[in-house]
Design a protein around this motif. Structure first.
Motif, PDB file in Angstrom:
ATOM      1  N   GLU A  36       0.804  -1.227   0.000  1.00  0.00           N
ATOM      2  CA  GLU A  36       0.000   0.000   0.000  1.00  0.00           C
ATOM      3  C   GLU A  36       0.835   1.274   0.000  1.00  0.00           C
ATOM      4  OE1 GLU A  36      -3.801   1.910   2.377  1.00  0.00           O
ATOM      5  OE2 GLU A  36      -2.888   0.070   3.127  1.00  0.00           O
ATOM      6  N   SER A  37       1.869   1.341   0.817  1.00  0.00           N
ATOM      7  CA  SER A  37       2.649   2.584   0.884  1.00  0.00           C
ATOM      8  C   SER A  37       3.364   2.857  -0.439  1.00  0.00           C
ATOM      9  CB  SER A  37       3.649   2.554   2.044  1.00  0.00           C
ATOM     10  OG  SER A  37       4.593   1.536   1.857  1.00  0.00           O
ATOM     11  N   LYS A  38       3.894   1.831  -1.096  1.00  0.00           N
ATOM     12  CA  LYS A  38       4.531   2.005  -2.404  1.00  0.00           C
ATOM     13  C   LYS A  38       3.507   2.419  -3.451  1.00  0.00           C
ATOM     14  CE  LYS A  38       8.165  -1.363  -1.596  1.00  0.00           C
ATOM     15  NZ  LYS A  38       8.686  -2.670  -1.926  1.00  0.00           N
ATOM     16  N   LEU A  39       2.346   1.815  -3.365  1.00  0.00           N
ATOM     17  CA  LEU A  39       1.272   2.127  -4.309  1.00  0.00           C
ATOM     18  C   LEU A  39       0.798   3.567  -4.151  1.00  0.00           C
ATOM     19  CD1 LEU A  39      -0.277   0.660  -6.493  1.00  0.00           C
ATOM     20  CD2 LEU A  39      -1.867  -0.134  -4.758  1.00  0.00           C
ATOM     21  N   VAL A  40       0.618   3.987  -2.912  1.00  0.00           N
ATOM     22  CA  VAL A  40       0.204   5.371  -2.641  1.00  0.00           C
ATOM     23  C   VAL A  40       1.253   6.343  -3.172  1.00  0.00           C
ATOM     24  CG1 VAL A  40      -0.171   7.068  -0.792  1.00  0.00           C
ATOM     25  CG2 VAL A  40      -1.310   4.846  -0.699  1.00  0.00           C
ATOM     26  N   HIS A  41       2.510   6.061  -2.904  1.00  0.00           N
ATOM     27  CA  HIS A  41       3.578   6.937  -3.397  1.00  0.00           C
ATOM     28  C   HIS A  41       3.569   7.011  -4.929  1.00  0.00           C
ATOM     29  CE1 HIS A  41       7.332   9.140  -3.447  1.00  0.00           C
ATOM     30  NE2 HIS A  41       7.746   8.301  -4.381  1.00  0.00           N
ATOM     31  N   CYS A  42       3.358   5.884  -5.565  1.00  0.00           N
ATOM     32  CA  CYS A  42       3.357   5.825  -7.027  1.00  0.00           C
ATOM     33  C   CYS A  42       2.183   6.605  -7.624  1.00  0.00           C
ATOM     34  CB  CYS A  42       3.285   4.367  -7.480  1.00  0.00           C
ATOM     35  SG  CYS A  42       3.187   4.124  -9.255  1.00  0.00           S
ATOM     36  N   LEU A  43       0.994   6.436  -7.085  1.00  0.00           N
ATOM     37  CA  LEU A  43      -0.202   7.006  -7.703  1.00  0.00           C
ATOM     38  C   LEU A  43      -0.591   8.382  -7.164  1.00  0.00           C
ATOM     39  CD1 LEU A  43      -2.371   3.772  -7.902  1.00  0.00           C
ATOM     40  CD2 LEU A  43      -0.814   4.742  -9.614  1.00  0.00           C
ATOM     41  N   ASP A  44      -0.044   8.766  -6.033  1.00  0.00           N
ATOM     42  CA  ASP A  44      -0.404  10.048  -5.429  1.00  0.00           C
ATOM     43  C   ASP A  44       0.685  11.103  -5.538  1.00  0.00           C
ATOM     44  OD1 ASP A  44      -2.689   8.727  -4.744  1.00  0.00           O
ATOM     45  OD2 ASP A  44      -2.367   8.787  -2.590  1.00  0.00           O
ATOM     46  N   ASN A  45       1.789  10.792  -6.196  1.00  0.00           N
ATOM     47  CA  ASN A  45       2.925  11.702  -6.284  1.00  0.00           C
ATOM     48  C   ASN A  45       3.013  12.297  -7.691  1.00  0.00           C
ATOM     49  OD1 ASN A  45       5.369  12.998  -6.284  1.00  0.00           O
ATOM     50  ND2 ASN A  45       6.546  11.252  -5.550  1.00  0.00           N
ATOM     51  N   PRO A  46       2.567  13.534  -7.881  1.00  0.00           N
ATOM     52  CA  PRO A  46       2.587  14.123  -9.227  1.00  0.00           C
ATOM     53  C   PRO A  46       3.973  14.592  -9.662  1.00  0.00           C
ATOM     54  CG  PRO A  46       1.743  15.716  -7.676  1.00  0.00           C
ATOM     55  CD  PRO A  46       1.963  14.434  -6.902  1.00  0.00           C
ATOM     56  N   ALA A  47       4.946  14.621  -8.755  1.00  0.00           N
ATOM     57  CA  ALA A  47       6.253  15.202  -9.064  1.00  0.00           C
ATOM     58  C   ALA A  47       7.139  14.292  -9.912  1.00  0.00           C
ATOM     59  CB  ALA A  47       6.974  15.557  -7.766  1.00  0.00           C
ATOM     60  N   GLU A  48       6.972  12.989  -9.816  1.00  0.00           N
ATOM     61  CA  GLU A  48       7.840  12.079 -10.550  1.00  0.00           C
ATOM     62  C   GLU A  48       7.397  11.955 -12.008  1.00  0.00           C
ATOM     63  OE1 GLU A  48       8.174   8.383  -8.470  1.00  0.00           O
ATOM     64  OE2 GLU A  48       9.350   9.284  -6.873  1.00  0.00           O
ATOM     65  N   SER A  49       8.299  11.527 -12.850  1.00  0.00           N
ATOM     66  CA  SER A  49       8.001  11.395 -14.277  1.00  0.00           C
ATOM     67  C   SER A  49       7.036  10.235 -14.525  1.00  0.00           C
ATOM     68  CB  SER A  49       9.284  11.164 -15.061  1.00  0.00           C
ATOM     69  OG  SER A  49       9.791   9.864 -14.796  1.00  0.00           O
ATOM     70  N   PHE A  50       6.355  10.321 -15.646  1.00  0.00           N
ATOM     71  CA  PHE A  50       5.413   9.284 -16.030  1.00  0.00           C
ATOM     72  C   PHE A  50       6.127   7.936 -16.157  1.00  0.00           C
ATOM     73  CE2 PHE A  50       2.746   6.934 -19.012  1.00  0.00           C
ATOM     74  CZ  PHE A  50       1.495   7.115 -18.454  1.00  0.00           C
ATOM     75  N   SER A  51       7.316   7.921 -16.759  1.00  0.00           N
ATOM     76  CA  SER A  51       8.053   6.665 -16.935  1.00  0.00           C
ATOM     77  C   SER A  51       8.457   6.066 -15.584  1.00  0.00           C
ATOM     78  CB  SER A  51       9.273   6.855 -17.833  1.00  0.00           C
ATOM     79  OG  SER A  51      10.158   7.773 -17.271  1.00  0.00           O
ATOM     80  N   LYS A  52       8.776   6.910 -14.611  1.00  0.00           N
ATOM     81  CA  LYS A  52       9.106   6.429 -13.261  1.00  0.00           C
ATOM     82  C   LYS A  52       7.877   5.796 -12.612  1.00  0.00           C
ATOM     83  CE  LYS A  52      11.316   6.162  -9.282  1.00  0.00           C
ATOM     84  NZ  LYS A  52      12.089   4.981  -8.997  1.00  0.00           N
ATOM     85  N   HIS A  53       6.713   6.453 -12.764  1.00  0.00           N
ATOM     86  CA  HIS A  53       5.471   5.877 -12.230  1.00  0.00           C
ATOM     87  C   HIS A  53       5.188   4.525 -12.865  1.00  0.00           C
ATOM     88  CE1 HIS A  53       4.080   9.173  -9.748  1.00  0.00           C
ATOM     89  NE2 HIS A  53       4.274  10.023 -10.734  1.00  0.00           N
ATOM     90  N   GLY A  79      -5.538   6.298  -7.622  1.00  0.00           N
ATOM     91  CA  GLY A  79      -4.915   7.159  -6.623  1.00  0.00           C
ATOM     92  C   GLY A  79      -5.389   8.597  -6.798  1.00  0.00           C
ATOM     93  N   LYS A  80      -4.699   9.522  -6.150  1.00  0.00           N
ATOM     94  CA  LYS A  80      -5.081  10.946  -6.225  1.00  0.00           C
ATOM     95  C   LYS A  80      -4.775  11.557  -7.583  1.00  0.00           C
ATOM     96  CE  LYS A  80      -4.523  12.008  -1.339  1.00  0.00           C
ATOM     97  NZ  LYS A  80      -3.704  12.724  -0.348  1.00  0.00           N
ATOM     98  N   HIS A  81      -3.668  11.149  -8.213  1.00  0.00           N
ATOM     99  CA  HIS A  81      -3.255  11.750  -9.483  1.00  0.00           C
ATOM    100  C   HIS A  81      -3.228  10.758 -10.644  1.00  0.00           C
ATOM    101  CE1 HIS A  81      -2.240  15.503  -7.549  1.00  0.00           C
ATOM    102  NE2 HIS A  81      -1.654  14.798  -6.593  1.00  0.00           N
ATOM    103  N   TYR A  82      -2.985   9.488 -10.343  1.00  0.00           N
ATOM    104  CA  TYR A  82      -2.886   8.477 -11.383  1.00  0.00           C
ATOM    105  C   TYR A  82      -3.730   7.267 -11.024  1.00  0.00           C
ATOM    106  CZ  TYR A  82       1.168  11.059 -13.080  1.00  0.00           C
ATOM    107  OH  TYR A  82       1.989  12.045 -13.566  1.00  0.00           O
TER     108      TYR A  82
END
Length: 173
Positions: free
Chosen positions: A21-38, A81-84
């Motif tokens: 869950e914590s990795k998933l939240v970071h991945c989908l709720d973090n708009p700062a990282e690049s799309f390829s990183k997500h 998530g919040k952004h993705y």
């Protein structure tokens, strides 16, 4: 027996998602990282989820005294998530996203030459060989539907990959 496999997978998927869950939240709720990183992060998470499902399938087969092939199933899942949002698929199940009153497949379904010929979640040594993943911005997404190949033959236009009228209207209700 595949229903037993799918039932065990549902429980295992819920448990496995909670573990990451914590990795998933970071991945989908973090708009700062690049799309390829997500996308790369989501792929790693999805592979971990599939490993958990294969382990569950193995335990189910062992407890039933049956071969693993008796408990094979296809897989379609969406996490928002919040952004993705993130989607994963194995086999001919489908995921449709509804945006602005139009629905379209998130990923193309597995198209095999013959009916009932598809890929399954299994442990042939390459459980990720047929795993397909993607992420998408959630803006304007009002609903997501996962459905089996039985419905896709009736609900999906193979030329445009849009879903038949009605799915967007279901989302409104």
């Amino acid at each position: 027996y595949s229903q037993h496999g799918a039932k065990a997978a549902t429980k295992a998927f819920d448990y496995a998602v909670r573990r990451v869950e914590s990795k998933l939240v970071h991945c989908l709720d973090n708009p700062a990282e690049s799309f390829s990183k997500h996308l790369s992060t989501w792929r790693t998470i999805a592979e971990n989820l599939v490993c958990s499902l294969v382990d569950s399938q193995r335990r189910t087969a062992k407890s039933q005294g049956r071969p693993m092939a008796d408990f094979e199933y296809t897989l379609a899942a969406v996490v928002i998530g919040k952004h993705y949002g993130a989607v994963l698929q194995i086999g001919d199940s489908c995921v449709a996203l509804v945006r602005s009153d139009k629905s379209r497949l998130a990923l193309l379904p597995d198209r095999r030459e013959y009916d009932n010929e598809t890929h399954f979640v299994e442990s042939s040594g390459t459980p990720f060989a047929h795993l397909r993943v993607d992420i998408f911005p959630i803006e304007n997404v009002t609903a997501a539907f996962c459905f089996s190949d039985g419905l896709s033959s009736k609900w999906v236009d193979n030329r445009t990959h849009e879903t038949a009228g009605g799915i967007a209207q279901i989302a409104e209700k």
